[in-house]
Design an enzyme around this catalytic site. Sequence first.
Site, PDB file in Angstrom:
ATOM      1  N   SER A  15       0.924  -1.126  -0.040  1.00 44.36           N
ATOM      2  CA  SER A  15      -0.185   0.179   0.099  1.00 44.36           C
ATOM      3  C   SER A  15       0.732   1.347   0.127  1.00 44.36           C
ATOM      4  O   SER A  15       0.426   2.358  -0.266  1.00 44.36           O
ATOM      5  CB  SER A  15      -0.677  -0.007   1.165  1.00 44.36           C
ATOM      6  OG  SER A  15      -0.331  -0.085   2.467  1.00 44.36           O
ATOM      7  N   GLY A  17       5.236   3.105  -0.390  1.00 44.60           N
ATOM      8  CA  GLY A  17       6.783   2.933  -0.494  1.00 44.60           C
ATOM      9  C   GLY A  17       7.121   2.244  -1.357  1.00 44.60           C
ATOM     10  O   GLY A  17       6.697   1.878  -2.467  1.00 44.60           O
ATOM     11  N   ARG A  38      -2.100  -3.267   6.874  1.00 45.70           N
ATOM     12  CA  ARG A  38      -3.017  -3.157   7.814  1.00 45.70           C
ATOM     13  C   ARG A  38      -4.313  -2.385   7.665  1.00 45.70           C
ATOM     14  O   ARG A  38      -5.218  -2.489   8.473  1.00 45.70           O
ATOM     15  CB  ARG A  38      -2.411  -3.050   9.255  1.00 45.70           C
ATOM     16  CG  ARG A  38      -1.145  -4.073   9.723  1.00 45.70           C
ATOM     17  CD  ARG A  38      -0.362  -3.544  10.683  1.00 45.70           C
ATOM     18  NE  ARG A  38       0.488  -2.417  10.242  1.00 45.70           N
ATOM     19  CZ  ARG A  38       1.307  -1.792  10.760  1.00 45.70           C
ATOM     20  NH1 ARG A  38       1.663  -1.921  12.037  1.00 45.70           N
ATOM     21  NH2 ARG A  38       2.016  -0.763  10.048  1.00 45.70           N
ATOM     22  N   SER A 142      17.849  -5.039   3.861  1.00 46.89           N
ATOM     23  CA  SER A 142      18.597  -3.809   3.822  1.00 46.89           C
ATOM     24  C   SER A 142      20.191  -3.888   3.942  1.00 46.89           C
ATOM     25  O   SER A 142      20.556  -4.921   3.989  1.00 46.89           O
ATOM     26  CB  SER A 142      18.058  -3.395   5.236  1.00 46.89           C
ATOM     27  OG  SER A 142      18.682  -2.043   5.671  1.00 46.89           O
ATOM     28  N   TYR A 155      17.495  -4.388  14.459  1.00 47.79           N
ATOM     29  CA  TYR A 155      16.925  -4.269  13.092  1.00 47.79           C
ATOM     30  C   TYR A 155      18.070  -5.030  12.153  1.00 47.79           C
ATOM     31  O   TYR A 155      17.734  -5.976  11.258  1.00 47.79           O
ATOM     32  CB  TYR A 155      16.744  -2.904  12.617  1.00 47.79           C
ATOM     33  CG  TYR A 155      16.483  -2.597  11.129  1.00 47.79           C
ATOM     34  CD1 TYR A 155      15.126  -3.105  10.595  1.00 47.79           C
ATOM     35  CD2 TYR A 155      17.430  -1.981  10.363  1.00 47.79           C
ATOM     36  CE1 TYR A 155      15.039  -2.645   9.273  1.00 47.79           C
ATOM     37  CE2 TYR A 155      17.188  -1.910   9.258  1.00 47.79           C
ATOM     38  CZ  TYR A 155      16.046  -2.133   8.520  1.00 47.79           C
ATOM     39  OH  TYR A 155      15.785  -1.754   7.033  1.00 47.79           O
ATOM     40  N   ILE A 188      15.751   4.766   1.075  1.00 47.75           N
ATOM     41  CA  ILE A 188      14.892   5.076  -0.065  1.00 47.75           C
ATOM     42  C   ILE A 188      13.766   5.981   0.659  1.00 47.75           C
ATOM     43  O   ILE A 188      13.354   5.632   1.666  1.00 47.75           O
ATOM     44  CB  ILE A 188      14.264   3.736  -0.221  1.00 47.75           C
ATOM     45  CG1 ILE A 188      15.325   2.732  -0.683  1.00 47.75           C
ATOM     46  CG2 ILE A 188      13.338   3.911  -1.703  1.00 47.75           C
ATOM     47  CD1 ILE A 188      16.202   2.991  -1.688  1.00 47.75           C
TER      48      ILE A 188
END
Length: 256
Positions: A15, A17, A38, A142, A155, A188
């Site tokens: 939805s 990016g 979501r 990433s 992360y 990005i």
Amino acid sequence: MNTKKKKIAFVSGGSKGIGLAIVHKMLEQNYQVITCGRSLDDWNKAKTKNPELDEVDFIKTDLCDKQELNKLFATIKKKYGHLNAAVNNAAVQILAKGQFTDISEDILRQNLDSDLWMPIMCIKKELELMLSEGGSIVNVTSISGVIPTPDAAMYSAAKYGLEGLTKTLALELIDKNIRLNTVAPGPIMTPRWEKRVKKQDCEEIYAGVAARSPMKRFGTPEEVAAGVLWLLSDEASYVLGHTLIIDGGMSLRGNV
Ligand SMILES: NC(=O)c1ccc[n+]([C@@H]2O[C@H](COP(=O)([O-])OP(=O)(O)OC[C@H]3O[C@@H](n4cnc5c(N)ncnc54)[C@H](OP(=O)(O)O)[C@@H]3O)[C@@H](O)[C@H]2O)c1
């Protein structure tokens, strides 16, 4: 008229990016696209701006919720029978930021669930839907999954984990005609950065990226989507367990 049978593709988090740019490129390439997120409101906003998204099958799902995830894949199985392609892209904004020792166990766990466990569960379901015909999976990691990332240890750990999982599964599944690869983006400009730019001094954020990046700029979601679509396609038929870094050269300098 294009009479070729449409390939069925699932993209998590389409939805916004990077996911939204992947959905657009898939539509251009005549895939039947299924996606999830979501928020139905956010999907409807994207559709208002891009009416061609009407062709996409959006199924509102929180992938961190096991029951919702199971329901999503049961629906895909019932409606489409199989998947030819899948992109595991969805993740929430980095939750565990700062020194590892200062972050609560709960937040560390949530970060791990969103960036590693959620794609693992999706991959498991996607493979069930690919075993009959074969397929191609791209996991969005990433540059934090290929070089250490100060102040984002959890992360980084999750994205390194997804890198390792992808390479190992690539070996396990090639005999079933399923190829797995990853795309590892640098910075990005997507809604997660747009939120930060609004909250913080945007000059400082742009200057930080310019100082760390040889190209002195953010990448675009479309630049990542191009790499994802290539890896999914038959043009990449001899590419297996590869990490395609799309970061304007930032990691060449050891920067994240
Ligand atoms: N942007 C960057 O600089 C950058 C750099 C390196 C790697 N990446 C990776 O690229 C991927 C996409 O990042 P992005 O910047 O495009 O993110 P984004 O703009 O925040 O979009 C994330 C997408 O995932 C969905 N999503 C998030 N949590 C979900 C959940 N629990 N269940 C279902 N859908 C969920 C969101 O929809 P809802 O909010 O409606 O759920 C949205 O569609 C992520 O894996 C990220 O780690 C991004």
